[in-house]
Design a protein around this motif. Structure first.
Motif, PDB file in Angstrom:
ATOM      1  N   PHE A 147      38.044  48.875  39.589  1.00  0.00           N
ATOM      2  CA  PHE A 147      38.689  47.582  39.827  1.00  0.00           C
ATOM      3  C   PHE A 147      37.993  46.861  40.993  1.00  0.00           C
ATOM      4  O   PHE A 147      37.722  45.665  40.924  1.00  0.00           O
ATOM      5  CB  PHE A 147      40.179  47.810  40.117  1.00  0.00           C
ATOM      6  CG  PHE A 147      40.927  46.539  40.363  1.00  0.00           C
ATOM      7  CD1 PHE A 147      41.200  45.664  39.312  1.00  0.00           C
ATOM      8  CD2 PHE A 147      41.340  46.192  41.647  1.00  0.00           C
ATOM      9  CE1 PHE A 147      41.877  44.481  39.543  1.00  0.00           C
ATOM     10  CE2 PHE A 147      42.015  45.005  41.882  1.00  0.00           C
ATOM     11  CZ  PHE A 147      42.288  44.146  40.826  1.00  0.00           C
ATOM     12  N   ILE A 148      37.673  47.614  42.041  1.00  0.00           N
ATOM     13  CA  ILE A 148      36.985  47.002  43.194  1.00  0.00           C
ATOM     14  C   ILE A 148      35.592  46.516  42.769  1.00  0.00           C
ATOM     15  O   ILE A 148      35.157  45.419  43.129  1.00  0.00           O
ATOM     16  CB  ILE A 148      36.869  48.014  44.371  1.00  0.00           C
ATOM     17  CG1 ILE A 148      38.278  48.383  44.855  1.00  0.00           C
ATOM     18  CG2 ILE A 148      36.037  47.466  45.512  1.00  0.00           C
ATOM     19  CD1 ILE A 148      38.327  49.547  45.818  1.00  0.00           C
ATOM     20  N   LEU A 149      34.921  47.348  41.944  1.00  0.00           N
ATOM     21  CA  LEU A 149      33.552  47.010  41.544  1.00  0.00           C
ATOM     22  C   LEU A 149      33.483  45.759  40.668  1.00  0.00           C
ATOM     23  O   LEU A 149      32.473  45.067  40.669  1.00  0.00           O
ATOM     24  CB  LEU A 149      32.909  48.192  40.787  1.00  0.00           C
ATOM     25  CG  LEU A 149      32.524  49.411  41.626  1.00  0.00           C
ATOM     26  CD1 LEU A 149      32.073  50.550  40.732  1.00  0.00           C
ATOM     27  CD2 LEU A 149      31.435  49.067  42.623  1.00  0.00           C
ATOM     28  N   ILE A 150      34.554  45.502  39.910  1.00  0.00           N
ATOM     29  CA  ILE A 150      34.485  44.325  39.026  1.00  0.00           C
ATOM     30  C   ILE A 150      34.996  43.051  39.728  1.00  0.00           C
ATOM     31  O   ILE A 150      35.019  41.983  39.120  1.00  0.00           O
ATOM     32  CB  ILE A 150      35.217  44.532  37.670  1.00  0.00           C
ATOM     33  CG1 ILE A 150      36.683  44.900  37.890  1.00  0.00           C
ATOM     34  CG2 ILE A 150      34.505  45.533  36.784  1.00  0.00           C
ATOM     35  CD1 ILE A 150      37.511  44.880  36.615  1.00  0.00           C
ATOM     36  N   MET A 151      35.344  43.175  41.000  1.00  0.00           N
ATOM     37  CA  MET A 151      35.737  41.953  41.726  1.00  0.00           C
ATOM     38  C   MET A 151      34.488  41.083  41.872  1.00  0.00           C
ATOM     39  O   MET A 151      33.410  41.591  42.205  1.00  0.00           O
ATOM     40  CB  MET A 151      36.312  42.320  43.085  1.00  0.00           C
ATOM     41  CG  MET A 151      37.681  42.891  42.832  1.00  0.00           C
ATOM     42  SD  MET A 151      38.779  43.296  44.135  1.00  0.00           S
ATOM     43  CE  MET A 151      38.178  42.839  45.600  1.00  0.00           C
ATOM     44  N   PRO A 152      34.619  39.772  41.593  1.00  0.00           N
ATOM     45  CA  PRO A 152      33.439  38.898  41.479  1.00  0.00           C
ATOM     46  C   PRO A 152      32.408  39.064  42.593  1.00  0.00           C
ATOM     47  O   PRO A 152      31.214  39.184  42.316  1.00  0.00           O
ATOM     48  CB  PRO A 152      34.023  37.496  41.468  1.00  0.00           C
ATOM     49  CG  PRO A 152      35.414  37.683  40.959  1.00  0.00           C
ATOM     50  CD  PRO A 152      35.861  39.045  41.388  1.00  0.00           C
ATOM     51  N   CYS A 153      32.863  39.119  43.877  1.00  0.00           N
ATOM     52  CA  CYS A 153      31.876  39.164  44.964  1.00  0.00           C
ATOM     53  C   CYS A 153      31.035  40.438  44.897  1.00  0.00           C
ATOM     54  O   CYS A 153      29.818  40.416  45.121  1.00  0.00           O
ATOM     55  CB  CYS A 153      32.574  39.041  46.310  1.00  0.00           C
ATOM     56  SG  CYS A 153      33.914  40.230  46.479  1.00  0.00           S
ATOM     57  N   ILE A 154      31.671  41.572  44.538  1.00  0.00           N
ATOM     58  CA  ILE A 154      30.936  42.847  44.483  1.00  0.00           C
ATOM     59  C   ILE A 154      30.143  42.935  43.185  1.00  0.00           C
ATOM     60  O   ILE A 154      28.971  43.334  43.171  1.00  0.00           O
ATOM     61  CB  ILE A 154      31.909  44.038  44.624  1.00  0.00           C
ATOM     62  CG1 ILE A 154      32.556  43.960  46.002  1.00  0.00           C
ATOM     63  CG2 ILE A 154      31.207  45.365  44.419  1.00  0.00           C
ATOM     64  CD1 ILE A 154      33.573  44.995  46.291  1.00  0.00           C
ATOM     65  N   ASN A 155      30.772  42.513  42.093  1.00  0.00           N
ATOM     66  CA  ASN A 155      30.114  42.594  40.788  1.00  0.00           C
ATOM     67  C   ASN A 155      28.825  41.763  40.765  1.00  0.00           C
ATOM     68  O   ASN A 155      27.827  42.166  40.171  1.00  0.00           O
ATOM     69  CB  ASN A 155      31.096  42.111  39.713  1.00  0.00           C
ATOM     70  CG  ASN A 155      30.580  42.408  38.329  1.00  0.00           C
ATOM     71  OD1 ASN A 155      30.002  43.458  38.095  1.00  0.00           O
ATOM     72  ND2 ASN A 155      30.747  41.472  37.421  1.00  0.00           N
ATOM     73  N   LYS A 156      28.857  40.605  41.473  1.00  0.00           N
ATOM     74  CA  LYS A 156      27.685  39.722  41.485  1.00  0.00           C
ATOM     75  C   LYS A 156      26.487  40.446  42.132  1.00  0.00           C
ATOM     76  O   LYS A 156      25.383  40.450  41.596  1.00  0.00           O
ATOM     77  CB  LYS A 156      28.017  38.463  42.295  1.00  0.00           C
ATOM     78  CG  LYS A 156      27.231  37.252  41.852  1.00  0.00           C
ATOM     79  CD  LYS A 156      27.740  36.032  42.579  1.00  0.00           C
ATOM     80  CE  LYS A 156      26.562  35.258  43.122  1.00  0.00           C
ATOM     81  NZ  LYS A 156      26.941  34.241  44.084  1.00  0.00           N
ATOM     82  N   THR A 157      26.757  41.091  43.273  1.00  0.00           N
ATOM     83  CA  THR A 157      25.679  41.821  43.962  1.00  0.00           C
ATOM     84  C   THR A 157      25.171  42.960  43.085  1.00  0.00           C
ATOM     85  O   THR A 157      23.964  43.178  42.960  1.00  0.00           O
ATOM     86  CB  THR A 157      26.202  42.418  45.296  1.00  0.00           C
ATOM     87  OG1 THR A 157      26.958  41.423  45.954  1.00  0.00           O
ATOM     88  CG2 THR A 157      25.084  42.891  46.173  1.00  0.00           C
ATOM     89  N   LEU A 158      26.116  43.674  42.448  1.00  0.00           N
ATOM     90  CA  LEU A 158      25.733  44.812  41.610  1.00  0.00           C
ATOM     91  C   LEU A 158      24.848  44.348  40.447  1.00  0.00           C
ATOM     92  O   LEU A 158      23.826  44.971  40.139  1.00  0.00           O
ATOM     93  CB  LEU A 158      26.998  45.502  41.088  1.00  0.00           C
ATOM     94  CG  LEU A 158      26.808  46.857  40.429  1.00  0.00           C
ATOM     95  CD1 LEU A 158      26.197  47.856  41.394  1.00  0.00           C
ATOM     96  CD2 LEU A 158      28.147  47.393  39.929  1.00  0.00           C
ATOM     97  N   MET A 159      25.241  43.233  39.837  1.00  0.00           N
ATOM     98  CA  MET A 159      24.458  42.710  38.711  1.00  0.00           C
ATOM     99  C   MET A 159      23.049  42.326  39.168  1.00  0.00           C
ATOM    100  O   MET A 159      22.077  42.579  38.484  1.00  0.00           O
ATOM    101  CB  MET A 159      25.156  41.477  38.094  1.00  0.00           C
ATOM    102  CG  MET A 159      26.365  41.815  37.255  1.00  0.00           C
ATOM    103  SD  MET A 159      25.928  42.935  35.932  1.00  0.00           S
ATOM    104  CE  MET A 159      26.975  44.302  36.262  1.00  0.00           C
ATOM    105  N   ARG A 160      22.967  41.733  40.370  1.00  0.00           N
ATOM    106  CA  ARG A 160      21.641  41.332  40.898  1.00  0.00           C
ATOM    107  C   ARG A 160      20.779  42.571  41.106  1.00  0.00           C
ATOM    108  O   ARG A 160      19.605  42.595  40.773  1.00  0.00           O
ATOM    109  CB  ARG A 160      21.798  40.584  42.220  1.00  0.00           C
ATOM    110  CG  ARG A 160      22.266  39.144  42.005  1.00  0.00           C
ATOM    111  CD  ARG A 160      22.394  38.441  43.338  1.00  0.00           C
ATOM    112  NE  ARG A 160      21.104  38.160  43.943  1.00  0.00           N
ATOM    113  CZ  ARG A 160      20.936  37.804  45.220  1.00  0.00           C
ATOM    114  NH1 ARG A 160      21.983  37.731  46.006  1.00  0.00           N
ATOM    115  NH2 ARG A 160      19.741  37.550  45.693  1.00  0.00           N
TER     116      ARG A 160
END
Ligand code: NAP
Length: 470
Positions: A435-448
């Motif tokens: 749930f934390i990982l799919i939060m937009p701010c974290i997910n965006k960095t992860l996707m990058r």
């Protein structure tokens, strides 16, 4: 176009088409089975044997000669002989010069010899083109044409033309060649048939350890504790009640462990700020056996479903229901209907059924025949999105089972909480981190990061820019 053999009877060749001759050294089980299959697929087969005159068991239509005579009849020689007997081939060096030697041999133990059998053969006959093939196909599968046996033939060799010729034969026999590269791959190919469920070992040991731990845990809580404090003999719980606690708990933990390495990998990537650093070996291995973990978990979920279905016919359950009813009749006191309990119980059952349905769906989509029909995005959707939904439903099923009992003073026995509380630790942890990982701010960095961005290189770039600005 290449011909492919699908019938079990000898093919009648077009008179204008010349039959390709293949030589097989060794008239043992494998040599005979392969020869018969080749004959059925339109090849002309000639055997090389130590005793050509004593070969009555060979398929009719084949020729048996001495090794040297047979080798002269074909430029492809399949060596269906155990490695220990290869030494005689050095005497045939001249006649084998420039020929393709196919090594089909297997060993008794993994890495039995310092070099692979195929490399050893290449050392004995250096002027021949050695190709490793057919060692993963059994004589039985060749003879019975078993559809359920593996059809994959791993092929490797240093001469690409020789390898191609062998791969053509493999295809003609209705098998699937898999090019594994140069002859150095032979040792790995020779180990394949000797491995015993390598990717299943970790899930198997882990599930066995979980089952044992929870079984003894439940025995302490539900058999020994009541005996010590109330002198109650609950030993019969070990037949159905306790297994029906152990199996769902194991299934849920294993299902959560399918998704845990994914979130650990994501956290590691975020922490390191790059995807270009290797994961630790244990994490790599864990990721590679996720499918097996999931299938073992599904097996336990099935057991839980079956054990749950038999609850109404249990003597203990029928006895308890009768006694409660009789007590109510005697005391003329009815149990008041509780809507919240009805909700909780229906919710528990419904979540369990839905979770089990999705679990089965996940299992079906992991079958190669089904997953092969899906594209990468579809497969990811099922295994990731539906997988997490299954984990959510199964976790919610366990939470609903706990229901009001989470607040009960009886929840601890000798300071030991109920098994369903322990079972919730890993799934809830995985779901919270996800749930934390799919939060937009974290997910965006992860996707990058997953698209190749690196935090350090960005920093160093901006640092460099900063310096140059000064
Ligand atoms: P097998 O039944 O024991 O036959 C081996 C053959 O090798 C004998 O029939 C014999 O043929 C020949 N041979 C025995 N001693 C010899 C010696 N001192 N010098 C020269 N030739 C000798 O074994 P197999 O099951 O057919 O296996 C043959 C090879 O295929 C092995 O390397 C094995 O690892 C591999 N393989 C077997 C299977 C399987 O399912 N069986 C599957 C994959 C790979 P002659 O009497 O005609 O000379």
């Amino acid at each position: 176009m290449e011909k492919m053999c699908t019938v079990a009877l000898p093919l009648t060749m077009n008179s204008s088409e010349k039959q390709e001759t293949v030589c097989i050294f060794g008239t043992g089980d494998f040599g005979r089975s392969l020869g018969l299959k080749m004959l059925q697929c339109g090849y002309s087969v000639v055997y090389g044997s130590r005793k050509p005159e004593m070969s009555s068991l060979l398929p009719s239509g084949t020729e048996v000669l001495s090794h040297s005579e047979a080798a002269q009849k074909s430029d492809i020689i399949i060596v269906a002989i155990h490695r220990e007997h290869y030494a005689f081939l050095t005497e045939l060096k001249e006649v084998l010069k420039g020929k393709i030697l196919v090594d089909v041999s297997n060993n008794h133990k993994i890495n039995q010899y310092p070099e692979s059998n195929a490399e050893y053969l290449a050392q004995l006959v250096p002027d021949a083109h050695v190709v490793k093939a057919f060692n993963t196909i059994s004589a039985w599968a060749l003879q019975s044409g078993a559809l359920d046996a593996s059809r994959q033939v791993f092929v490797c060799g240093n001469d690409s033309k020789a390898k191609q010729r062998v791969m053509d034969i493999v295809r003609t026999l209705g098998l699937t060649p898999l090019d594994q590269g140069s002859l150095t791959a032979a040792s790995e190919i020779e180990n394949y048939p000797l491995q015993l469920f390598p990717t299943w070992r970790f899930p198997f040991y882990l599930s066995a350890a979980l089952c044992l731990f929870f079984f003894f845990y439940c025995v302490v809580r539900e058999v020994i504790y009541p005996y010590v404090y109330e002198k109650k003999d609950n030993t019969f719980f070990m037949a159905i009640s306790i297994p029906n606690r152990v199996f769902p708990v194991t299934a849920l933990i294993l299902l959560a462990l399918v998704y845990l390495p994914g979130v650990i990998a994501a956290v590691l990537q975020l922490y390191r700020g790059t995807k270009y650093r290797r994961f630790p070996d244990w994490l790599d291995h864990w990721m590679l056996c996720r499918k097996q973990l999931g299938l073992v978990a599904l097996g336990f979920a099935f057991l839980h479903a079956i054990y749950t279905l038999v609850i109404p016919i249990r003597y203990y359950v029928r006895w308890r229901l009768r006694n409660i009813t009789i007590k109510q009749v005697i005391t003329k006191k009815e149990d008041p209907f509780s809507t919240s309990s009805a909700w909780l119980s229906d919710l528990y059952v419904s979540l369990g059924i839905l979770g089990f349905f999705l679990f089965v769906l996940l299992g079906i989509t992991s079958l190669p025949s089904v997953s092969n029909a899906m594209n990468w995005r579809e497969f990811r959707f099922v295994q990731s999105k539906l997988g997490y939904l299954t984990l959510i439903l199964c976790t919610a099923h366990t939470l609903a089972y706990g229901g009001k009992r989470f607040l009960s003073p009886w929840i601890l026995r000798w300071c030991l909480p109920s098994t369903y509380i322990l079972a919730l630790i890993i799934p809830c942890t995985v779901l919270v981190i996800k749930f934390i990982l799919i939060m937009p701010c974290i997910n965006k960095t992860l996707m990058r990061i997953r698209q190749g961005w690196e935090r350090n290189s960005e920093h160093s770039k901006s640092a460099l820019n900063g310096k140059s600005d000064i």
